[in-house]
Design a protein around this motif. Structure first.
Motif, PDB file in Angstrom:
ATOM      1  N   VAL A   1       0.827  -1.204   0.000  1.00  0.00           N
ATOM      2  CA  VAL A   1       0.000   0.000   0.000  1.00  0.00           C
ATOM      3  C   VAL A   1       0.860   1.253   0.000  1.00  0.00           C
ATOM      4  O   VAL A   1       0.515   2.271  -0.622  1.00  0.00           O
ATOM      5  N   TYR A   2       1.985   1.196   0.695  1.00  0.00           N
ATOM      6  CA  TYR A   2       2.874   2.362   0.809  1.00  0.00           C
ATOM      7  C   TYR A   2       3.816   2.437  -0.398  1.00  0.00           C
ATOM      8  O   TYR A   2       3.889   3.461  -1.101  1.00  0.00           O
ATOM      9  N   ALA A   3       4.527   1.346  -0.652  1.00  0.00           N
ATOM     10  CA  ALA A   3       5.575   1.353  -1.683  1.00  0.00           C
ATOM     11  C   ALA A   3       5.021   1.425  -3.093  1.00  0.00           C
ATOM     12  O   ALA A   3       5.663   2.004  -3.987  1.00  0.00           O
ATOM     13  N   LYS A   4       3.843   0.848  -3.339  1.00  0.00           N
ATOM     14  CA  LYS A   4       3.298   0.816  -4.694  1.00  0.00           C
ATOM     15  C   LYS A   4       2.163   1.832  -4.899  1.00  0.00           C
ATOM     16  O   LYS A   4       2.264   2.745  -5.710  1.00  0.00           O
ATOM     17  N   GLU A   5       1.093   1.668  -4.107  1.00  0.00           N
ATOM     18  CA  GLU A   5      -0.084   2.485  -4.360  1.00  0.00           C
ATOM     19  C   GLU A   5       0.184   3.958  -4.079  1.00  0.00           C
ATOM     20  O   GLU A   5      -0.074   4.821  -4.925  1.00  0.00           O
ATOM     21  N   TRP A   6       0.683   4.274  -2.891  1.00  0.00           N
ATOM     22  CA  TRP A   6       0.908   5.675  -2.547  1.00  0.00           C
ATOM     23  C   TRP A   6       1.967   6.302  -3.450  1.00  0.00           C
ATOM     24  O   TRP A   6       1.788   7.413  -3.956  1.00  0.00           O
ATOM     25  N   THR A   7       3.052   5.585  -3.663  1.00  0.00           N
ATOM     26  CA  THR A   7       4.145   6.124  -4.487  1.00  0.00           C
ATOM     27  C   THR A   7       3.688   6.369  -5.921  1.00  0.00           C
ATOM     28  O   THR A   7       3.989   7.400  -6.527  1.00  0.00           O
ATOM     29  N   THR A   8       2.919   5.418  -6.464  1.00  0.00           N
ATOM     30  CA  THR A   8       2.431   5.570  -7.844  1.00  0.00           C
ATOM     31  C   THR A   8       1.452   6.732  -7.953  1.00  0.00           C
ATOM     32  O   THR A   8       1.487   7.517  -8.909  1.00  0.00           O
ATOM     33  N   ALA A   9       0.562   6.861  -6.961  1.00  0.00           N
ATOM     34  CA  ALA A   9      -0.415   7.956  -6.988  1.00  0.00           C
ATOM     35  C   ALA A   9       0.283   9.310  -6.904  1.00  0.00           C
ATOM     36  O   ALA A   9      -0.103  10.266  -7.591  1.00  0.00           O
ATOM     37  N   ILE A  10       1.299   9.415  -6.059  1.00  0.00           N
ATOM     38  CA  ILE A  10       2.053  10.670  -5.923  1.00  0.00           C
ATOM     39  C   ILE A  10       2.730  11.017  -7.240  1.00  0.00           C
ATOM     40  O   ILE A  10       2.687  12.165  -7.703  1.00  0.00           O
ATOM     41  N   LEU A  11       3.341  10.020  -7.866  1.00  0.00           N
ATOM     42  CA  LEU A  11       4.021  10.252  -9.145  1.00  0.00           C
ATOM     43  C   LEU A  11       3.027  10.653 -10.225  1.00  0.00           C
ATOM     44  O   LEU A  11       3.270  11.593 -10.993  1.00  0.00           O
ATOM     45  N   TYR A  12       1.905   9.954 -10.278  1.00  0.00           N
ATOM     46  CA  TYR A  12       0.891  10.257 -11.281  1.00  0.00           C
ATOM     47  C   TYR A  12       0.336  11.669 -11.094  1.00  0.00           C
ATOM     48  O   TYR A  12       0.107  12.397 -12.071  1.00  0.00           O
ATOM     49  N   GLU A  13       0.130  12.079  -9.864  1.00  0.00           N
ATOM     50  CA  GLU A  13      -0.369  13.427  -9.587  1.00  0.00           C
ATOM     51  C   GLU A  13       0.614  14.480 -10.065  1.00  0.00           C
ATOM     52  O   GLU A  13       0.233  15.509 -10.626  1.00  0.00           O
ATOM     53  N   LYS A  14       1.910  14.210  -9.870  1.00  0.00           N
ATOM     54  CA  LYS A  14       2.936  15.157 -10.315  1.00  0.00           C
ATOM     55  C   LYS A  14       2.977  15.247 -11.828  1.00  0.00           C
ATOM     56  O   LYS A  14       3.080  16.338 -12.408  1.00  0.00           O
ATOM     57  N   LEU A  15       2.892  14.102 -12.511  1.00  0.00           N
ATOM     58  CA  LEU A  15       3.000  14.076 -13.966  1.00  0.00           C
ATOM     59  C   LEU A  15       1.809  14.725 -14.657  1.00  0.00           C
ATOM     60  O   LEU A  15       1.943  15.309 -15.734  1.00  0.00           O
ATOM     61  N   THR A  16       0.652  14.619 -14.035  1.00  0.00           N
ATOM     62  CA  THR A  16      -0.570  15.097 -14.685  1.00  0.00           C
ATOM     63  C   THR A  16      -1.088  16.410 -14.107  1.00  0.00           C
ATOM     64  O   THR A  16      -2.060  16.955 -14.622  1.00  0.00           O
ATOM     65  N   SER A  17      -0.442  16.877 -13.022  1.00  0.00           N
ATOM     66  CA  SER A  17      -0.934  18.063 -12.302  1.00  0.00           C
ATOM     67  C   SER A  17      -2.381  17.869 -11.872  1.00  0.00           C
ATOM     68  O   SER A  17      -3.177  18.806 -11.829  1.00  0.00           O
ATOM     69  N   LYS A  18      -2.720  16.614 -11.568  1.00  0.00           N
ATOM     70  CA  LYS A  18      -4.076  16.250 -11.171  1.00  0.00           C
ATOM     71  C   LYS A  18      -4.155  16.188  -9.650  1.00  0.00           C
ATOM     72  O   LYS A  18      -3.518  15.354  -9.034  1.00  0.00           O
ATOM     73  N   SER A  19      -4.903  17.097  -9.066  1.00  0.00           N
ATOM     74  CA  SER A  19      -5.039  17.118  -7.610  1.00  0.00           C
ATOM     75  C   SER A  19      -6.143  16.145  -7.211  1.00  0.00           C
ATOM     76  O   SER A  19      -7.327  16.479  -7.206  1.00  0.00           O
ATOM     77  N   TYR A  20      -5.734  14.929  -6.869  1.00  0.00           N
ATOM     78  CA  TYR A  20      -6.766  13.928  -6.586  1.00  0.00           C
ATOM     79  C   TYR A  20      -6.497  13.080  -5.342  1.00  0.00           C
ATOM     80  O   TYR A  20      -7.296  12.219  -4.998  1.00  0.00           O
ATOM     81  N   ILE A  21      -5.405  13.330  -4.637  1.00  0.00           N
ATOM     82  CA  ILE A  21      -5.120  12.581  -3.417  1.00  0.00           C
ATOM     83  C   ILE A  21      -5.874  13.210  -2.245  1.00  0.00           C
ATOM     84  O   ILE A  21      -5.764  14.405  -1.995  1.00  0.00           O
ATOM     85  N   ARG A  22      -6.647  12.378  -1.531  1.00  0.00           N
ATOM     86  CA  ARG A  22      -7.414  12.855  -0.386  1.00  0.00           C
ATOM     87  C   ARG A  22      -7.089  11.956   0.829  1.00  0.00           C
ATOM     88  O   ARG A  22      -7.560  10.828   0.920  1.00  0.00           O
ATOM     89  N   PRO A  23      -6.249  12.446   1.748  1.00  0.00           N
ATOM     90  CA  PRO A  23      -5.818  11.609   2.879  1.00  0.00           C
ATOM     91  C   PRO A  23      -6.756  11.682   4.087  1.00  0.00           C
ATOM     92  O   PRO A  23      -7.322  12.730   4.398  1.00  0.00           O
ATOM     93  N   PHE A  24      -6.879  10.544   4.767  1.00  0.00           N
ATOM     94  CA  PHE A  24      -7.666  10.431   6.000  1.00  0.00           C
ATOM     95  C   PHE A  24      -6.856   9.665   7.043  1.00  0.00           C
ATOM     96  O   PHE A  24      -6.282   8.617   6.731  1.00  0.00           O
TER      97      PHE A  24
END
Length: 467
Positions: free
Chosen positions: A397-420
């Motif tokens: 969950v940390y090494a793959k999902e979170w890391t990939t989502a962070i990278l994807y957000e940077k590449l696309t300038s897509k603000s879509y991460i919502r932490p709880f």
């Protein structure tokens, strides 16, 4: 059930938060060990008034109180029907003050343990998500105890009082939490009605809006249907009470009204009056003719059990009833699966399409390929942060999902991460990735706040309705 009671319509109304349960004395019952009461003066009378189950006695709270209060405060024998009204009147005739009677009642109720109180019907009732407002004619605190026993948050009760107001204008209520209105007062409030004439005064106050919480009550139940459950009231009181609380003429069909009380069927005139005025009377406490298709209930508690079961079958929109365009990805540690499922269910209950890998990954599909594809197509990536999730950075969950989502957000300038955050983890914990730690992190430390949090999420992120 039958064509006489439309469960589909009823459960739809419940799930739409369109019904207000109005609770009466039938629901407040005790289960006492006979050995603990056998030395009481009116032990045999209690046995006759209740139902013996093995070494225990099940008895209505208010019947029990009538015996106990008379035994404690009177030196005379009890030679009339043991009701709270009769006992209070008899004690007042012996110059026992009303305040002394109320204090004795408070002491008796407060001395009861949760094991002695049959709380299960109340717990089942509050677990039905569609009930946001509870109106009670009881002055016990069993409903409040049920919320506490179930570990659920609830607003502080509105306790009516007479002749002075019990409302606290400065006390702010949480609109996301259930509300309780104790119309006849409560042992936790200033006072409560113990005689019929006092009950009339409380009703008069309600009708005239003399107490400021009367307005808040009518605002809360405006346009909602009524389920009078366990309210075995005298004919005259029932007619007046329904008219005042519903705030509409009897023949009006704007609000649906259901009556599920133990003794209504025994009062043929009241039953006839109610049914002739578009009020559905649930068949409780009386054997029906063999050709009657209507379902028979032993008592109001039996009916609560059935309501709980029926509503649970269709609680919230089914998974295929998506109301919003966006798909939400929930990223969680498997050790937090239980809470993640609660979040998923609440989102789906509100019509949101959710990707939850436990449900979506099919046998034979490549795990990484599916996850990466969903990370690209989801509208929002919900990160569930906990000690479990951040304790080991090598976890998937940390090494793959979170890391990939962070990278994807940077590449696309897509603000879509919502932490709880779901536990005591601090938002500033350095083990949380910088890109997530710098975001606005919501906290869910109490599951009773989850519905409010999800509604807030839908509103703040402007999810797009499909219709």
């Amino acid at each position: 059930m039958t064509d006489q009671f439309n469960w589909k319509s009823f459960t739809y109304s419940v799930n739409s938060k369109a019904i207000v349960p109005v609770l009466g004395n039938d629901l407040s019952n005790l289960r006492l060990k006979k050995s603990s009461i056998e030395k009481l003066e009116y032990y045999n009378a209690m046995l006759s008034a209740g139902e013996q189950v093995g070494d225990t006695l099940e008895i209505n709270l208010y019947k029990y109180l009538a015996f106990r209060i008379w035994e404690n405060l009177s030196s005379k024998p009890l030679d009339f029907d043991a009701t709270i009204n009769n006992v209070a009147r008899g004690l007042m005739a012996q110059n026992i003050t009303e305040s002394d009677i109320q204090l004795a009642i408070k002491n008796e109720i407060n001395a009861l343990t949760n094991e002695q109180i049959i709380l299960d019907p109340f717990i089942k009732l509050i677990s039905i998500g569609g009930f946001e407002t509870f109106v009670s004619l009881n002055y016990d605190n069993f409903l409040e105890r049920a919320f506490e026993a179930a570990g659920r948050l609830v607003n502080k009760s509105y306790n009516f009082s007479n002749p002075f107001s019990a409302s606290v204008a400065s006390e702010k209520k949480d609109p996301a939490l259930p509300k309780i209105y104790n119309l006849m007062g409560n042992i936790q409030g200033a006072n409560f009605a113990i005689t019929d004439d006092q009950s009339i005064e409380f009703l008069y106050m309600l009708q005239n809006g003399m107490d400021t919480i009367a307005k808040e009550l009518f605002d809360a139940i405006s346009q909602k249907s009524m389920l009078f459950i366990g309210s075995s009231l005298p004919d005259w009181f029932m007619r007046i009470f329904i008219r005042i609380l519903s705030k509409e003429p009897f023949r009006s069909q704007v609000k649906k009204k259901y009556v599920a009380a133990n003794n209504i069927l025994k009062d043929t005139e009241l039953k006839k009056f109610l049914e002739s005025n578009n009020i559905k009377v649930i068949p409780i406490g009386q054997n029906l003719q063999p050709d009657t298709q209507n379902k028979f209930y032993k008592n109001a508690i039996d009916f609560i059990e059935d309501v709980h079961n029926q509503v649970s079958k269709v609680s919230g929109p089914p998974p295929n009833e998506v109301l919003f365009k966006e798909e939400i990805f929930i990223s969680y540690s498997w050790t937090d699966k239980s809470l993640a499922e609660r979040m998923k269910n609440e989102l789906m209950r509100n019509g949101v399409n959710v990707f939850f890998d436990d449900d979506e990954l099919k046998t034979g599909e490549k795990y990484n390929d599916v996850i990466i594809e969903k990370l690209k197509t989801c509208a929002y990536f919900l990160v569930i942060i906990s000690e479990n999730a951040i304790a080991d950075k090598s976890r998937y969950v940390y090494a793959k999902e979170w890391t990939t989502a962070i990278l994807y957000e940077k590449l696309t300038s897509k603000s879509y991460i919502r932490p709880f955050i779901i536990d005591a983890t601090k938002p500033t914990d350095p083990r949380i990735p910088d890109e997530i730690r710098l975001l606005n992190i919501e906290s869910i430390t109490n599951l009773d706040e989850l519905p409010k949090t999800i509604r807030k999420f839908i509103s703040e992120n402007n999810l797009t309705p499909l219709k």
